[in-house]
Design a protein around this motif. Sequence first.
Motif, PDB file in Angstrom:
ATOM      1  N   LYS A   1       0.757  -0.933  -0.364  1.00 30.57           N
ATOM      2  CA  LYS A   1       0.373  -0.383  -0.494  1.00 30.57           C
ATOM      3  C   LYS A   1       0.615   1.344   0.060  1.00 30.57           C
ATOM      4  O   LYS A   1       0.473   2.569   0.061  1.00 30.57           O
ATOM      5  N   GLU A   2       1.779   1.577   0.644  1.00 30.74           N
ATOM      6  CA  GLU A   2       2.560   2.428   0.949  1.00 30.74           C
ATOM      7  C   GLU A   2       3.982   1.986   1.065  1.00 30.74           C
ATOM      8  O   GLU A   2       4.615   0.628   1.777  1.00 30.74           O
ATOM      9  N   VAL A   3       5.167   2.728   0.565  1.00 33.17           N
ATOM     10  CA  VAL A   3       6.991   1.781   0.853  1.00 33.17           C
ATOM     11  C   VAL A   3       7.548   3.659   0.764  1.00 33.17           C
ATOM     12  O   VAL A   3       7.583   4.489   0.086  1.00 33.17           O
ATOM     13  N   TYR A   4       8.707   3.669   1.835  1.00 35.56           N
ATOM     14  CA  TYR A   4       9.405   5.010   1.940  1.00 35.56           C
ATOM     15  C   TYR A   4      10.807   4.030   1.545  1.00 35.56           C
ATOM     16  O   TYR A   4      10.843   2.866   2.334  1.00 35.56           O
ATOM     17  N   THR A   5      11.598   4.228   1.036  1.00 35.89           N
ATOM     18  CA  THR A   5      13.146   3.514   0.629  1.00 35.89           C
ATOM     19  C   THR A   5      14.041   4.848   0.607  1.00 35.89           C
ATOM     20  O   THR A   5      13.601   6.394   0.737  1.00 35.89           O
ATOM     21  N   ASN A   6      15.284   4.492   1.621  1.00 32.19           N
ATOM     22  CA  ASN A   6      16.199   5.692   1.614  1.00 32.19           C
ATOM     23  C   ASN A   6      17.328   4.794   1.206  1.00 32.19           C
ATOM     24  O   ASN A   6      17.088   3.825   0.669  1.00 32.19           O
ATOM     25  N   ASN A   7      18.554   5.996   1.667  1.00 37.14           N
ATOM     26  CA  ASN A   7      19.733   4.470   1.210  1.00 37.14           C
ATOM     27  C   ASN A   7      20.086   3.451   1.598  1.00 37.14           C
ATOM     28  O   ASN A   7      20.561   2.701   1.384  1.00 37.14           O
ATOM     29  N   ASN A   8      19.227   3.677   3.240  1.00 36.39           N
ATOM     30  CA  ASN A   8      19.830   2.294   3.479  1.00 36.39           C
ATOM     31  C   ASN A   8      19.100   1.081   4.040  1.00 36.39           C
ATOM     32  O   ASN A   8      18.901   0.131   4.639  1.00 36.39           O
ATOM     33  N   SER A   9      17.722   1.812   3.620  1.00 38.20           N
ATOM     34  CA  SER A   9      16.150   0.642   4.234  1.00 38.20           C
ATOM     35  C   SER A   9      15.189   1.507   3.494  1.00 38.20           C
ATOM     36  O   SER A   9      15.543   2.397   3.145  1.00 38.20           O
ATOM     37  N   ILE A  10      14.591  -0.057   3.665  1.00 37.75           N
ATOM     38  CA  ILE A  10      12.767   0.302   3.377  1.00 37.75           C
ATOM     39  C   ILE A  10      11.737  -0.098   4.077  1.00 37.75           C
ATOM     40  O   ILE A  10      12.003  -0.857   4.898  1.00 37.75           O
ATOM     41  N   VAL A  11      11.084   1.233   4.231  1.00 38.82           N
ATOM     42  CA  VAL A  11       9.964   0.334   4.639  1.00 38.82           C
ATOM     43  C   VAL A  11       8.269   0.508   4.540  1.00 38.82           C
ATOM     44  O   VAL A  11       8.533   1.173   3.039  1.00 38.82           O
TER      45      VAL A  11
ATOM     46  N   LEU B   1      17.081  -3.078   2.568  1.00 40.41           N
ATOM     47  CA  LEU B   1      17.105  -3.136   0.903  1.00 40.41           C
ATOM     48  C   LEU B   1      16.965  -3.999   0.246  1.00 40.41           C
ATOM     49  O   LEU B   1      17.970  -4.777   0.306  1.00 40.41           O
ATOM     50  N   TYR B   2      16.350  -4.769  -0.588  1.00 46.73           N
ATOM     51  CA  TYR B   2      16.610  -5.495  -1.569  1.00 46.73           C
ATOM     52  C   TYR B   2      17.651  -5.750  -2.169  1.00 46.73           C
ATOM     53  O   TYR B   2      18.625  -4.885  -2.851  1.00 46.73           O
ATOM     54  N   ASN B   3      18.128  -7.356  -2.486  1.00 49.88           N
ATOM     55  CA  ASN B   3      19.431  -6.441  -3.108  1.00 49.88           C
ATOM     56  C   ASN B   3      18.586  -7.909  -4.011  1.00 49.88           C
ATOM     57  O   ASN B   3      18.527  -9.565  -4.387  1.00 49.88           O
ATOM     58  N   PHE B   4      18.594  -7.255  -5.875  1.00 52.81           N
ATOM     59  CA  PHE B   4      17.424  -7.949  -6.924  1.00 52.81           C
ATOM     60  C   PHE B   4      18.886  -8.792  -7.847  1.00 52.81           C
ATOM     61  O   PHE B   4      18.100  -9.919  -8.824  1.00 52.81           O
TER      62      PHE B   4
END
Length: 236
Positions: free
Chosen positions: A95-105, A121-124
Motif C-alpha cells: 500500500k505504501e513504501v518509503y525508501t532511503n539509501n539504507n532501508s525500506i519501510v 534494502l532488497y538485493n535484486f
Amino acid sequence: MFLLVSTPNLYAQTSYKVTYNISEIKLQGSIDNLDEKGKRITKQVAARAKEVHYTLISNNENSYFQLEEVLKKESDSPLDNMLSKMAMRFPSFNKEVYTNNNSIVFVRNLANKDFLVKRDLYNFNWAIKDESKNILGFVAKKAEGNYYDPIIDEELKVKAWFIPSIPLNSGPDIFNGLPGLIAEVNLKGAVVSVKSIERNTVLKIQEIDTSKSMTQKEYEDLIINLTKKHIDNYKE
C-alpha cells in the motif's frame, strides 16, 4: 493509516513525481480454458487494471510510493469495485513504501489488517542487458533480477526497464537499485508501466513513522503463522 511526516531539507533537491499503472495482467493459464463467464470477468479485470494508478515521489536520497485511490465513477457498482480489487492483486504491491539509501519501510495488508515493516534494502542481483527501447521519449535500458517473496515462499524473477538519464535509483513498490529511474517492471502477475514523469524541485517526500514497525524476521514469522492458521481453519 500510519503516520506520515515530511522529510526536511529537500527543497534544494530535484525531485520527480512519477505515475504508474498496470499495463498488463498475467493469468496463470490460458484464457481459452475459462468458461464464458470467466472470460468476460477476466477481460473486465484487464480493462479495470488500466485505471489503477500508483504514485512515486523521489529524489536521489529517498522516495515515497503509494497506491492512488481508484476514482469512483457515478456508474460504479459493487462489481466495478470488486474488479478493481481483483486487478490490484496481480502486481501484489504494498500500500505504501518509503525508501532511503539504507532501508525500506512498507505497509502490507494481510488478512484485512495493515502491517508496518522496516528492513534492509532488497538485493535484486540486477544484470543490465544490451537492450533498449523508448519510453515516454526517454531511452530505457533493460535489466533482469530476482528476489524472494515470503508471502508465496518463492524466488521470483523480475525484468525492468530503467532510464539512465533520470538519475534516481528508485522505482515502483520495492524495486530499486538501478542507475536510473525504473520505468517498467515485468512481474509474475503483471506488467506495471510509467504513465507520466514530472520534474519538480518543491515536492515533499513523505516518510513513514517506524516507531511501531516490525522487522523482516517478525514479518516472515507472521506470514508463517497466518498461513498455518488458514490451513488449520480449512481443515476444520
